[in-house]
Write a protein that holds these residues in place. Structure first.
Motif, PDB file in Angstrom:
ATOM      1  N   PHE A  60       0.781  -1.225   0.000  1.00  0.00           N
ATOM      2  CA  PHE A  60       0.000   0.000   0.000  1.00  0.00           C
ATOM      3  C   PHE A  60       0.814   1.276   0.000  1.00  0.00           C
ATOM      4  O   PHE A  60       0.335   2.295  -0.424  1.00  0.00           O
ATOM      5  CB  PHE A  60      -0.950   0.026   1.193  1.00  0.00           C
ATOM      6  N   GLU A  86      -8.800   2.497  -0.022  1.00  0.00           N
ATOM      7  CA  GLU A  86      -7.599   2.766  -0.777  1.00  0.00           C
ATOM      8  C   GLU A  86      -7.551   4.219  -1.224  1.00  0.00           C
ATOM      9  O   GLU A  86      -6.915   4.565  -2.209  1.00  0.00           O
ATOM     10  CB  GLU A  86      -7.497   1.839  -2.005  1.00  0.00           C
ATOM     11  N   ASP A 117     -11.884  -6.672   3.126  1.00  0.00           N
ATOM     12  CA  ASP A 117     -10.835  -6.690   2.100  1.00  0.00           C
ATOM     13  C   ASP A 117      -9.449  -6.871   2.711  1.00  0.00           C
ATOM     14  O   ASP A 117      -9.227  -6.519   3.872  1.00  0.00           O
ATOM     15  CB  ASP A 117     -10.825  -5.355   1.339  1.00  0.00           C
ATOM     16  N   ASP A 118      -8.540  -7.346   1.892  1.00  0.00           N
ATOM     17  CA  ASP A 118      -7.080  -7.330   2.162  1.00  0.00           C
ATOM     18  C   ASP A 118      -6.555  -8.475   3.042  1.00  0.00           C
ATOM     19  O   ASP A 118      -5.355  -8.570   3.238  1.00  0.00           O
ATOM     20  CB  ASP A 118      -6.601  -6.010   2.804  1.00  0.00           C
ATOM     21  N   HIS A 167      -9.468 -10.569  -4.165  1.00  0.00           N
ATOM     22  CA  HIS A 167      -9.151  -9.130  -4.100  1.00  0.00           C
ATOM     23  C   HIS A 167      -7.771  -8.883  -4.706  1.00  0.00           C
ATOM     24  O   HIS A 167      -7.035  -8.033  -4.240  1.00  0.00           O
ATOM     25  CB  HIS A 167      -9.203  -8.686  -2.625  1.00  0.00           C
ATOM     26  N   HIS A 171      -2.200  -7.173  -5.006  1.00  0.00           N
ATOM     27  CA  HIS A 171      -2.687  -5.882  -4.518  1.00  0.00           C
ATOM     28  C   HIS A 171      -1.747  -4.733  -4.891  1.00  0.00           C
ATOM     29  O   HIS A 171      -1.739  -3.682  -4.263  1.00  0.00           O
ATOM     30  CB  HIS A 171      -2.917  -5.901  -3.002  1.00  0.00           C
TER      31      HIS A 171
END
Ligand SMILES: [Zn+2]
Length: 313
Positions: A60, A86, A117-118, A167, A171
């Motif tokens: 991220f 996000e 999520d994640d 997902h 990422h």
């Protein structure tokens, strides 16, 4: 006589000294062993958390910088412009997120889909415990984390009866959204990984940043077409915990969800299962209890029958 008593006393004193010395050695040794065991346990926990956080930062860190320069909301004009997961901004006025596509549902039951999520993360077990305690099934949009410490978490999600969705494997926006081919490769990799780990052939997808993200170098419709051709349904959201925003805490997360659920008949609620999202876990029990207390409202997992909430058509 005297010498007998004397030697008895000597023996007694000797025993006393030996016992004292033995105790003086043993007690600290025991304490050391106990402390060593505790230290080891805590250290393992700590390492797990750090590895998790590291993964999260890696995925991220750079993306946040990209996103920060993208799509700022233009003006104060409404409270329906919400920062979504996000850091993306979605103007709900321009997308159909009523969640009530089926007119018959307008007067009927409210369906709430809790989505995470994640994950998996250090908090997955705790989230699953809370869901279990409240007898609630949810949906987990997970990433690809091959480290063995996550294997049981993927399995538990499935064994506990929750829906396992995708997902993206990496990422990493820059790779995922670089081309249709890179998206295909990532999606197929995750689908196979999840199948090998859990036996589930996943058929639901949540785009990192949502389908309305402005980062993708590929027209998002090409990606949604690919998912459709692979019999995968994608889900965005119409209610967001806002748990990825700076300053998010237990109270803001609770309010973002509980105040917005009554607006829709089909609520797809976005939350995160990640190492730096402790507040989400803290808020979860009260969120579930508040939703369960709403009239004609049920919390259910996403299934083949669920009407998808999608930001783009
Ligand atoms: Zn994500």
């Amino acid at each position: 006589m005297e010498s007998k008593q004397y030697s008895k006393r000597i023996r007694y004193l000797r025993r006393l000294i030996i016992t004292t010395v033995a105790a003086a050695c043993l007690i600290p040794t025991c304490i050391c062993v106990i402390l060593a065991i505790r230290y080891d346990r805590l250290h393992t926990e700590y390492e797990k958390s750090m590895a998790d956080l590291e993964w999260y930062r890696e995925q991220f860190g750079s993306e946040r910088d990209i996103l920060a320069t993208e799509a700022e909301p233009d003006g104060e004009d409404s409270n329906i412009v919400e920062t979504t997961s996000e850091g993306m901004d979605v103007d709900y006025a321009t997308v159909d997120v009523s969640g009530a596509q089926n007119p018959e549902d307008i007067e009927g039951t409210r369906y709430v889909y809790l989505t995470f999520d994640d994950g998996p993360s250090t908090y997955t077990d705790e989230i699953l415990d809370i869901l279990e305690q409240h007898n609630v099934k949810a949906t987990f949009f997970v990433c690809g984390k091959p480290n063995a410490k996550y294997t049981d978490l993927y399995k538990r999600i499935v064994n506990d009866g929750h829906t396992l969705g995708m997902h993206s494997y990496s990422h990493k926006y820059s790779e995922l959204y670089a081309s249709l081919d890179s998206f295909k490769e990532d999606t197929d990799k995750l689908r196979i990984f999840l199948y090998e780990t859990t036996g589930v052939w996943a058929s639901f997808y949540r785009f990192p940043g949502g389908s309305s993200n402005t980062v993708s170098k590929v027209d998002m419709h090409e990606l949604t077409d690919y998912l459709e051709s692979s019999n995968v349904t994608f889900f965005d959201w119409n209610v967001s915990a806002g748990d990825d925003k700076a300053g998010a805490n237990k109270d803001t997360i609770y309010a973002n969800i509980v105040n917005n659920v009554p607006r829709f008949k089909h609520c797809v609620v976005l939350m995160h299962d990640a190492a730096d999202k402790k507040s989400t876990v803290e808020a979860l029990p009260e969120i579930i209890e508040a939703i369960q207390a709403m009239d004609d409202t049920v919390i259910v997992p996403i299934t083949e029958d669920t009407l998808p909430v999608q930001h783009i058509n």
